[in-house]
Design a protein around this motif. Sequence first.
Motif, PDB file in Angstrom:
ATOM      1  N   PHE A   1       0.807  -1.229   0.000  1.00 25.37           N
ATOM      2  CA  PHE A   1       0.000   0.000   0.000  1.00 25.37           C
ATOM      3  C   PHE A   1       0.841   1.280   0.000  1.00 25.37           C
ATOM      4  CE2 PHE A   1      -2.312  -3.266   2.475  1.00 25.37           C
ATOM      5  CZ  PHE A   1      -3.276  -3.584   1.528  1.00 25.37           C
ATOM      6  N   HIS A   2       2.157   1.142  -0.148  1.00 22.08           N
ATOM      7  CA  HIS A   2       3.048   2.302  -0.194  1.00 22.08           C
ATOM      8  C   HIS A   2       3.966   2.220  -1.417  1.00 22.08           C
ATOM      9  CE1 HIS A   2       1.680   2.463   3.951  1.00 22.08           C
ATOM     10  NE2 HIS A   2       2.118   3.700   4.017  1.00 22.08           N
ATOM     11  N   ILE A   3       3.427   1.711  -2.515  1.00 24.92           N
ATOM     12  CA  ILE A   3       4.236   1.482  -3.714  1.00 24.92           C
ATOM     13  C   ILE A   3       4.013   2.574  -4.745  1.00 24.92           C
ATOM     14  CG2 ILE A   3       4.666  -0.126  -5.623  1.00 24.92           C
ATOM     15  CD1 ILE A   3       3.806  -2.393  -3.661  1.00 24.92           C
ATOM     16  N   ASN A   4       2.761   2.950  -4.960  1.00 30.37           N
ATOM     17  CA  ASN A   4       2.403   3.988  -5.932  1.00 30.37           C
ATOM     18  C   ASN A   4       1.587   5.067  -5.225  1.00 30.37           C
ATOM     19  OD1 ASN A   4       3.515   2.339  -8.037  1.00 30.37           O
ATOM     20  ND2 ASN A   4       1.582   1.205  -8.134  1.00 30.37           N
ATOM     21  N   PHE A   5       2.031   6.328  -5.305  1.00 34.09           N
ATOM     22  CA  PHE A   5       1.315   7.395  -4.609  1.00 34.09           C
ATOM     23  C   PHE A   5       1.777   8.750  -5.139  1.00 34.09           C
ATOM     24  CE2 PHE A   5       4.971   6.048  -2.150  1.00 34.09           C
ATOM     25  CZ  PHE A   5       5.635   7.228  -1.844  1.00 34.09           C
ATOM     26  N   GLU A   6       0.975   9.776  -4.855  1.00 35.56           N
ATOM     27  CA  GLU A   6       1.276  11.141  -5.272  1.00 35.56           C
ATOM     28  C   GLU A   6       2.185  11.846  -4.249  1.00 35.56           C
ATOM     29  OE1 GLU A   6      -3.052  10.183  -6.421  1.00 35.56           O
ATOM     30  OE2 GLU A   6      -1.807  10.031  -4.607  1.00 35.56           O
ATOM     31  N   GLU A   7       2.847  12.884  -4.723  1.00 37.10           N
ATOM     32  CA  GLU A   7       3.514  13.852  -3.842  1.00 37.10           C
ATOM     33  C   GLU A   7       3.389  15.236  -4.460  1.00 37.10           C
ATOM     34  OE1 GLU A   7       7.453  14.062  -1.410  1.00 37.10           O
ATOM     35  OE2 GLU A   7       7.961  14.452  -3.146  1.00 37.10           O
ATOM     36  N   VAL A   8       3.170  16.243  -3.612  1.00 36.85           N
ATOM     37  CA  VAL A   8       3.284  17.648  -4.005  1.00 36.85           C
ATOM     38  C   VAL A   8       4.190  18.323  -2.982  1.00 36.85           C
ATOM     39  CG1 VAL A   8       2.120  19.855  -4.320  1.00 36.85           C
ATOM     40  CG2 VAL A   8       1.048  17.758  -5.157  1.00 36.85           C
ATOM     41  N   ASN A   9       5.219  19.019  -3.455  1.00 35.50           N
ATOM     42  CA  ASN A   9       6.127  19.686  -2.527  1.00 35.50           C
ATOM     43  C   ASN A   9       6.365  21.135  -2.926  1.00 35.50           C
ATOM     44  OD1 ASN A   9       8.609  19.847  -4.270  1.00 35.50           O
ATOM     45  ND2 ASN A   9       8.475  17.605  -4.169  1.00 35.50           N
ATOM     46  N   LEU A  10       6.807  21.910  -1.951  1.00 30.73           N
ATOM     47  CA  LEU A  10       7.302  23.270  -2.161  1.00 30.73           C
ATOM     48  C   LEU A  10       8.787  23.230  -1.852  1.00 30.73           C
ATOM     49  CD1 LEU A  10       6.793  26.316  -2.704  1.00 30.73           C
ATOM     50  CD2 LEU A  10       6.452  26.575  -0.241  1.00 30.73           C
ATOM     51  N   ARG A  11       9.610  23.646  -2.830  1.00 34.43           N
ATOM     52  CA  ARG A  11      11.054  23.505  -2.658  1.00 34.43           C
ATOM     53  C   ARG A  11      11.775  24.745  -3.182  1.00 34.43           C
ATOM     54  NH1 ARG A  11      12.695  19.070  -7.372  1.00 34.43           N
ATOM     55  NH2 ARG A  11      13.171  20.589  -9.005  1.00 34.43           N
ATOM     56  N   PHE A  12      13.039  24.884  -2.748  1.00 36.78           N
ATOM     57  CA  PHE A  12      13.909  25.917  -3.307  1.00 36.78           C
ATOM     58  C   PHE A  12      15.288  25.315  -3.537  1.00 36.78           C
ATOM     59  CE2 PHE A  12      14.396  26.402   1.260  1.00 36.78           C
ATOM     60  CZ  PHE A  12      15.712  26.799   1.470  1.00 36.78           C
ATOM     61  N   TYR A  13      16.220  26.140  -4.049  1.00 40.62           N
ATOM     62  CA  TYR A  13      17.456  25.623  -4.623  1.00 40.62           C
ATOM     63  C   TYR A  13      18.666  26.211  -3.906  1.00 40.62           C
ATOM     64  CZ  TYR A  13      13.896  24.379  -7.899  1.00 40.62           C
ATOM     65  OH  TYR A  13      12.747  23.871  -8.432  1.00 40.62           O
ATOM     66  N   VAL A  14      19.604  25.322  -3.545  1.00 44.06           N
ATOM     67  CA  VAL A  14      20.793  25.734  -2.812  1.00 44.06           C
ATOM     68  C   VAL A  14      22.017  25.056  -3.413  1.00 44.06           C
ATOM     69  CG1 VAL A  14      19.461  26.003  -0.675  1.00 44.06           C
ATOM     70  CG2 VAL A  14      20.692  23.858  -1.100  1.00 44.06           C
ATOM     71  N   ARG A  15      23.166  25.473  -2.921  1.00 41.98           N
ATOM     72  CA  ARG A  15      24.407  24.788  -3.269  1.00 41.98           C
ATOM     73  C   ARG A  15      25.319  24.762  -2.055  1.00 41.98           C
ATOM     74  NH1 ARG A  15      28.065  28.702  -7.138  1.00 41.98           N
ATOM     75  NH2 ARG A  15      28.253  30.463  -5.681  1.00 41.98           N
ATOM     76  N   ARG A  16      26.253  23.818  -2.064  1.00 42.01           N
ATOM     77  CA  ARG A  16      27.227  23.682  -0.972  1.00 42.01           C
ATOM     78  C   ARG A  16      28.577  23.361  -1.576  1.00 42.01           C
ATOM     79  NH1 ARG A  16      29.118  18.932   1.638  1.00 42.01           N
ATOM     80  NH2 ARG A  16      30.331  19.468   3.487  1.00 42.01           N
ATOM     81  N   ASN A  17      29.605  24.041  -1.090  1.00 40.94           N
ATOM     82  CA  ASN A  17      30.962  23.817  -1.590  1.00 40.94           C
ATOM     83  C   ASN A  17      31.610  22.695  -0.792  1.00 40.94           C
ATOM     84  OD1 ASN A  17      33.289  24.041  -3.026  1.00 40.94           O
ATOM     85  ND2 ASN A  17      33.841  26.082  -2.279  1.00 40.94           N
ATOM     86  N   ASP A  18      31.545  21.479  -1.328  1.00 42.21           N
ATOM     87  CA  ASP A  18      32.134  20.314  -0.686  1.00 42.21           C
ATOM     88  C   ASP A  18      33.662  20.407  -0.804  1.00 42.21           C
ATOM     89  OD1 ASP A  18      33.265  17.438  -0.766  1.00 42.21           O
ATOM     90  OD2 ASP A  18      31.217  17.098  -0.071  1.00 42.21           O
TER      91      ASP A  18
END
Length: 244
Positions: free
Chosen positions: A65-82
Amino acid sequence: MAQKPVFLAASWERLLMINYIVDPAILIPFLPAGTELDLWNGQCYVSIVGFMFKDTRIKGIQIPFHINFEEVNLRFYVRRNDPILGWKRAVVFISEIVPKRAIVWVANTIYKEHYAYKPMQHQWMENQGLLEVNYGWYDQGRWQRIGVKADASPIDLKPGSEAEFITEHYWGYSKRDKNSTVEYQVEHPRWRMHPILEWFCDIDFEKIYGQPFAHLHDAAPKSVFLAEGSAVAVYQHSVINSNQ
C-alpha cells in the motif's frame, strides 16, 4: 569516495513544476547550515512540484500500500561547496505532502524532512497528442490543485536553459539543527520535457505554506514545466557540520 547504499528506489513520473521568483530573504530561515542559495541569472526560485511515485522500494523492499502514490512539494534551490567534490547543487523542501503515513514517518525521522499526510488524487489523460496532468490534495477544508495541458511528445532538455536549472539538482539538504545538515544524493538521468500549452494553480498559499508565501496567490509564475520523469535512486544520508 565510495557511494553510499541506495535507501529508496522508485520511478518519479510526470513531474509538474510551477516556478516563482521570490525575494531571497524569505528563504533564509529555511536555509540548512553550510549551504547558500543557488540562483539562476541572479534570480531566486521556489517551485511547487507535483508528481507520482511508482514502484517504490525502501532498501529494496516494497511496503504494501506504499508502492504507488502522489507527492506535491514546495522547494527551493541551494548549493554547498564540498571540500572534496566542489559545488553540489541541491534542493531544500519547505513542505512535502503525500497520502501515506508511513512515508511521512520515515522521511521526517530519518531525513529530517517536512512531510505531512493529506488525502490526495491525480488525473492523467492523453488524447490526440494532448496530455493533461493534474494533482490535488485536501487541506484547509477544500481541494488544492495544480495542473497542465501539454504536448504529449516530450523534447530534450536544452543545455543552459531555465528548465535545466530547475531539474538538474542531484543533492538534497535538510536542516538538522543550527549547526548541522542532513545531506543525501539523488540519481536520475536527464529528463525530457513536455511543452506546456495551458496551466492552472489553485492553492491557498498563505494557509498551506504560511504568510511569507501568501503573495504567490496573486503572482504569475516565471515558468511552468512538465518533466517526463524516470527511475530514481535516493542514497543513504549523511550528517554534515557547517564547518565541513
